[in-house]
Design an enzyme around this catalytic site. Structure first.
Site, mmCIF file in Angstrom:
data_model
loop_
_atom_site.group_PDB
_atom_site.id
_atom_site.type_symbol
_atom_site.label_atom_id
_atom_site.label_comp_id
_atom_site.label_asym_id
_atom_site.label_seq_id
_atom_site.Cartn_x
_atom_site.Cartn_y
_atom_site.Cartn_z
ATOM 1 N N GLU A 64 0.838 -1.197 0.000
ATOM 2 C CA GLU A 64 0.000 0.000 0.000
ATOM 3 C C GLU A 64 0.875 1.248 0.000
ATOM 4 O O GLU A 64 1.872 1.330 0.718
ATOM 5 C CB GLU A 64 -0.917 0.009 1.235
ATOM 6 C CG GLU A 64 -1.870 1.186 1.252
ATOM 7 C CD GLU A 64 -2.765 1.226 2.483
ATOM 8 O OE1 GLU A 64 -3.801 1.908 2.437
ATOM 9 O OE2 GLU A 64 -2.431 0.568 3.494
ATOM 10 N N LYS A 134 -9.935 1.755 -2.754
ATOM 11 C CA LYS A 134 -10.187 1.293 -1.391
ATOM 12 C C LYS A 134 -11.613 1.633 -0.981
ATOM 13 O O LYS A 134 -12.029 2.795 -0.984
ATOM 14 C CB LYS A 134 -9.182 1.948 -0.440
ATOM 15 C CG LYS A 134 -9.254 1.470 0.995
ATOM 16 C CD LYS A 134 -8.142 2.124 1.803
ATOM 17 C CE LYS A 134 -8.126 1.635 3.245
ATOM 18 N NZ LYS A 134 -7.026 2.283 4.008
ATOM 19 N N CYS A 175 -5.876 -2.818 2.523
ATOM 20 C CA CYS A 175 -5.714 -2.566 3.957
ATOM 21 C C CYS A 175 -7.000 -2.777 4.753
ATOM 22 O O CYS A 175 -7.373 -3.907 5.038
ATOM 23 C CB CYS A 175 -5.146 -1.165 4.173
ATOM 24 S SG CYS A 175 -4.340 -0.956 5.794
#
Length: 297
Positions: A64, A134, A175
């Protein structure tokens, strides 16, 4: 956009019996140190992609925010358009020259007046295969301890992302997406054999939940899970946990790095995948007459 597979989700997974190919796939996870110099970060990654290919990797995944420091104050400065930005062009070229699929961790993406935390995926010809923004933004406010809101700067993605490469369907999350089992379930129902999560857990959540969540997603959905972190830099404002890893459909950690920079290589066995699904047939025994998990888009 390249965000979502168009396949419908079958509520009882019945079509997943033979959707994966036999044999295996060799993947490489690049855990790199990230500094303030974007060009230096990217050039290092390009070199490592070529090294991974030399060691037999077919799919190479990055961490990331591999091209920029992690933090809301950096996203605007480091943001670039997808796929026209300099980082995307470098990844596309590296994928084509090395002849590998590159799962490009994540970069701050600018689209109009919005910013996203975005993973791009490039095939072995340098073509953009998928683009995942995301979905779940990390917003926390613990009185007298910590306040951090990605939503102050970022907008959330709106679609589940899967792509096909060499006969294998792969799902992508970033994440905080890892914490949401519903997302993993939908990707599994869409036929994924492997989920890849670029992520940067910190020194509190990392030791507590990084491995735990990877094993949970792999075990619950009976597939392979790969987590790719930046290397730990104790001098950075945000200190990442590291420990990039690959977890099998049995829920076992089969390969793991420590906190230092390095590249993890792992063989993804689809024979193992089929063995697990035959031994524990949860995919045909879900009580969808009582409950279900669906994608709305």
């Amino acid at each position: 956009m390249y965000e979502s597979s168009t396949d419908a989700v079958h509520p009882r997974f019945s079509r997943n019996r033979k959707i994966f190919k036999t044999g295996g796939l060799k993947i490489a996870l690049i855990q790199s140190t990230v500094g303030p110099d974007k060009a230096k970060n990217v050039s290092h990654i390009v070199r490592e992609i070529h090294k991974a290919k030399e060691n037999g990797a077919q799919v190479v995944a990055l961490g990331e925010c591999f091209n920029s420091p992690y933090g809301t104050k950096y996203f605007e400065e480091y943001a670039e358009e997808v796929p026209a930005g300099e980082t995307c062009r470098a990844l596309s070229k590296a994928a084509a020259e090395a002849g590998v699929c590159v799962v490009g961790g994540s970069v701050p993406e600018r689209c109009g007046d919005k910013l996203y935390n975005t993973c791009t995926v490039w095939d072995s010809k340098g073509k953009l295969l998928a683009q995942h923004r995301k979905m779940h933004l990390f917003d926390i406010d613990v009185p007298n301890k910590i306040k951090f809101k990605e939503s102050d700067v970022l907008s959330p993605g709106q679609q589940v992302t899967t792509f096909d490469y060499e006969g294998v369907r792969i799902g992508v999350g970033i994440c905080y997406d890892l914490r949401f089992g519903e997302l993993a379930h939908i990707m599994a129902a869409n036929g994924c054999s492997l989920l890849i999560y670029p992520g940067a857990f910190n020194m509190v959540t990392g030791p507590r939940h990084w491995e735990l969540l990877a094993r949970a997603r792999a075990n619950d959905q009976q597939l392979w899970v790969a987590l790719v972190s930046p290397a730990r830099d104790e001098n950075a404002e945000y200190v990442a946990w590291g420990h990039s890893m690959v977890v099998s459909p049995w829920g076992d950690v089969v390969q793991e790095l420590d906190e230092k920079p390095g590249t993890l290589f792992a063989d993804i066995s689809f024979t193992t995948l089929e063995d697990v699904r035959l031994a524990i047939p949860i995919r045909t025994q879900r009580r969808t007459d009582v409950y279900d998990t669906i994608a709305k888009k």
